[in-house]
Every structure is written in C-alpha cells, then in structure tokens.
Design a protein around this motif. Structure first.
Motif, short mmCIF file in Angstrom:
data_model
loop_
_atom_site.label_atom_id
_atom_site.label_comp_id
_atom_site.label_asym_id
_atom_site.label_seq_id
_atom_site.Cartn_x
_atom_site.Cartn_y
_atom_site.Cartn_z
N ALA A 193 11.74 57.80 72.24
CA ALA A 193 12.82 57.42 73.17
C ALA A 193 12.45 57.74 74.60
O ALA A 193 12.68 56.93 75.52
CB ALA A 193 14.12 58.13 72.78
N VAL A 231 17.43 52.57 74.39
CA VAL A 231 17.31 53.89 73.75
C VAL A 231 17.98 55.02 74.53
O VAL A 231 18.34 56.04 73.94
CB VAL A 231 15.83 54.25 73.49
CG1 VAL A 231 15.17 53.22 72.60
CG2 VAL A 231 15.06 54.41 74.79
N ALA A 281 20.95 56.75 73.17
CA ALA A 281 20.76 57.54 71.95
C ALA A 281 20.41 58.99 72.25
O ALA A 281 20.51 59.85 71.37
CB ALA A 281 19.64 56.92 71.09
N THR A 290 27.36 51.34 69.86
CA THR A 290 26.39 52.31 70.36
C THR A 290 26.30 53.51 69.41
O THR A 290 27.30 54.16 69.13
CB THR A 290 26.78 52.79 71.77
OG1 THR A 290 26.90 51.66 72.62
CG2 THR A 290 25.73 53.73 72.33
N GLY A 304 21.16 54.35 69.76
CA GLY A 304 21.16 53.71 71.08
C GLY A 304 22.10 52.52 71.11
O GLY A 304 23.08 52.44 70.37
#
Length: 247
Positions: free
Chosen positions: A73, A81, A84, A196, A202
């Motif tokens: 990430a 990403v 996340a 999400t 993410g």
C-alpha cells in the motif's frame, strides 16, 4: 489496477469470499493464496494479501501478511489503497495488543488516527443515471435509493471510474436512456463507506459521496455498456444483499 470484476485476481478473491459466506474457510484461503501467486502487479498482490491476512489463525502469520499489505500500500500510494491504511494500522495495533507488545500496539493505533479523512483525489468524476440533464444542472441528495425503495438518500453519489458510473446508470430506476455525466462536486465529499474497506481493502471502485450538490459539466457519449444478462446478474446480487446501507 483499475478495478474490474473480470480481473482474474479479483475473480478468485470474490470466489473465496463466497466460500467464506458458507463457512468454507480452508478452500477460501486456498483461492486467496492462488490469487497471490497469479498476481501480476503490486495492486493485485495488495488485494490478495488483504484477504490472506484475514484468514490467518496465528497472530504471527496475520502480522506477516498485514505488513506485506502495508508495504504494498505504501509503495502504490494512490487513491485506491490510501483509504485502506487506517484499517491496516488498526488491525496491526490489535494484533500487537493481543501479543502484549504495547509499544507497537500504541504506535499503529496512533497512525490509524492520524490519517486525514478527506479523499485526496482530484477527479475527473462521473455520475451514472437515467435522467436527462443539461450542462450546469445540479444533482442533489434526497432522492430514493436504487437499492432500497423506501430509503431517501442523505448523499449524492459519484465515482472516478467511467465504467462504475455506467453500471450505476444501468441499475438506475426509470425508463430513460442510460447516461454518464462528468460532474464537479460543489463542496466537501468523502469516501463512500458502503464500499470502502468492505469486501476489498481501500476504495477500488473509486466511489464517493457528498451532501452538497454535484454540478454537471459534461457528458460521456461512449462507454462499455453492460449486457442485459450482466444487468440481470447484478440485480440478483443486489436483491440477495441484506447488508445495511450506511446513509
């Protein structure tokens, strides 16, 4: 990787999630590991690492895969990403807490809280509908949900993916022509919490929402429309989905 349900790695992860829903965790993990082996780029590896981490029984193994996902990430560092990261940091904090590693638990708990809530993406953005709109028209919250007939929506939704807006247009209620408009938010907006970090880590569908109006600034004339068969499958999935809409 632009999110697509036809991506081979995404397909394997979806199949694995379906197995999880039936309690078949061992075979689900096998599919997630297969997805990892077949991944061809960092984004696909990130997607599969997230699911592998969830299925680990030993904290040490879970930490290994969470750190793998975190490294990917941080390397990718894009609008897909970044949302996340708070989730990954919080999961790391919980693992270290259970391992009684207080310093690491506190470190990652702080990191989870430090990240900004507002999306960093600048667009372009799109909205799919069957409404016939003109340049300059405003799309506002307060409409009926496409997925729960009696629910009045507190937000207006949009995406940074043309095919995502096209899917929304195909599933929209009404008899009008499917339309995909280029829109401009007139105020603050947020990651759509209904997608999400749900299913996939993410915001791979690049979905957002706002309580402020969206201004129509253009229209996309050509995009890949889904088939009648694909529309029926999506409608069946939505009908079977008993998850609560975060409004």
């Amino acid at each position: 990787m632009e999110f697509s349900a036809n991506n081979p790695v995404v397909k394997l992860c979806i199949q694995g999630m379906h197995l999880e829903e039936t309690g078949n965790y061992e075979d689900a993990l096998a599919l997630f590991l297969q997805a990892w082996e077949e991944a061809t780029d960092d984004a696909e590896k990130f997607t599969s690492a997230h699911h592998i981490a969830r299925r680990q029984n030993k904290l040490e193994d879970k930490l290994k895969w969470l750190h793998m996902g975190l490294q990917l990430a941080q390397k990718i560092n894009d609008d897909v990403v970044r949302p996340a990261l708070p989730l990954i940091y919080a999961q790391l904090a919980q693992c270290y807490k259970e391992l009684r590693e207080a310093d690491n638990a506190e470190k990652y708990a702080k990191l989870a809280k430090q990240l900004p809530d507002a999306p960093s993406t600048k667009g372009p953005f799109f909205h799919g509908t069957r409404a016939d709109l003109q340049i300059g028209d405003l799309l506002t919250a307060g409409g009926k949900s496409n997925y729960e007939a009696d629910l009045v929506m507190n937000h207006i939704y949009f995406t940074a993916l043309i095919h995502g807006a096209g899917l929304a247009a195909a599933l929209a209620k009404g008899e009008g022509e499917e339309r995909v408009y280029i829109i401009e938010p007139t105020g603050d907006f947020e990651e759509d919490p209904n997608v999400t970090n749900k299913k996939f880590a993410g915001n791979p569908t690049r979905s957002y929402r706002s309580q402020k109006p969206l201004k129509v600034i253009g229209e996309i004339e050509n995009w890949a429309r889904i088939t009648t068969e694909e529309r029926s499958k999506w409608q069946e999935r939505l009908a079977d989905n008993d998850g609560e809409i975060i409004n």
